[in-house]
Design a protein around this motif. Sequence first.
Motif, mmCIF file in Angstrom:
data_model
loop_
_atom_site.group_PDB
_atom_site.id
_atom_site.type_symbol
_atom_site.label_atom_id
_atom_site.label_comp_id
_atom_site.label_asym_id
_atom_site.label_seq_id
_atom_site.Cartn_x
_atom_site.Cartn_y
_atom_site.Cartn_z
ATOM 1 N N ARG A 201 6.081 5.816 2.657
ATOM 2 C CA ARG A 201 5.338 4.435 2.473
ATOM 3 C C ARG A 201 6.317 3.309 1.986
ATOM 4 O O ARG A 201 7.321 3.805 1.114
ATOM 5 N N ALA B 227 -6.099 0.232 2.708
ATOM 6 C CA ALA B 227 -4.536 0.518 2.063
ATOM 7 C C ALA B 227 -4.528 1.391 0.622
ATOM 8 O O ALA B 227 -3.778 2.069 0.420
ATOM 9 N N ASP C 146 2.635 -0.956 3.173
ATOM 10 C CA ASP C 146 1.541 -1.374 2.167
ATOM 11 C C ASP C 146 1.613 -2.622 1.858
ATOM 12 O O ASP C 146 2.699 -3.335 2.012
#
Length: 362
Positions: free
Chosen positions: A334, A325, A280
Amino acid sequence: MLWLCGPPGVGKSSAAFEIFSQLSRAGVRAAFIDLDQIGLCHPVDDEHRVRIAALGAVWPNYRAAGVACLILSGVVDTAGQARAYADAMPGADVTLCRLRVHADELRRRFVGRGWRPELVDRAVAAADALDRTGFADLCVDTDGLTVPEVARTVRERIGPWPAAAPPPTAPPAAPAGAAITTPTLWLCGPVGVGKSTVGYEVFRQVIGDGVTAAYVDARQIGFLRSADDGHALKAANLAALDAVFRPAGAQCLIVSGETGHPDGYTGLFAASALTVCRLDAGPDRLAERVLMRGRGDGPVIPGDELRGLPEEELLKIARRAAAEAADASDGAVRVGTDDRSAADAARAVRAAAGGWPRLRAP
């Protein structure tokens, strides 16, 4: 098959991909392979042996997809090596073209790649050694030429090519069932988040830990014009490469690619083999990275779809990446990359994945 060879840094991959792009725009069912991208398994005793096996493993998938021609880029040092690669592709009609350039220009290009500049003297020595050989079908001097000009010059020198297009025989297909049992870490995420950069850094770190590992950028194993299902070709090639890397000693596999969760590939893996990590980044950082790639900053990667795009288009791509995202909710591990170097992000990925790779004792 047209194979562009020459010393590191001469521009093989850039020119080969440009030829692939020119042919694709002209409607030719062309494919492109960078030998470096299908042979990343380290440490091994003989890198050429692994690459030869890898090329032979993916070759049937491209033939099944009905390619009219294959453009290959990669280093080859001797006539014997060239024959070994050609022998791995039954039915291929190989034209070997060596690119060369003046030593000062080679130094400039090599350092300009932004990757391992300390090896520039080795690249110049390799160029000198190649100039003392004569095993290529033709040589093309690239001094003063842009990448498109190199591509056009090569095509002019080889004449009308390809002469004929074979019909497709069957779509490429990965073996049925769970073909991959190698512990695999798959890095996914939006455009610009750093999948390839972090994935390669994980690969480097794992090797540094004394583990034999392999790395595949999924995008690099699916360059085929008019592919009916790009994921099908990539999945078939990924399974084929794993079948090469395991006998070569690979204890784990790192894969980067695809903007979303790799659902189309999960059937390739044994239930316990696959760990998926989504990277991310915030909107500002994604925009910064997308613009950087558009300007051509950083290492040149064949087929980078952002390179050279106008800023307005790049910002649209960055906004779509940020929206993806924000919407992602696939249950993967993540890891944020906003304020992390590639090395730090790779360490964070491995920690979040439980200290990956968790290998059984021999």
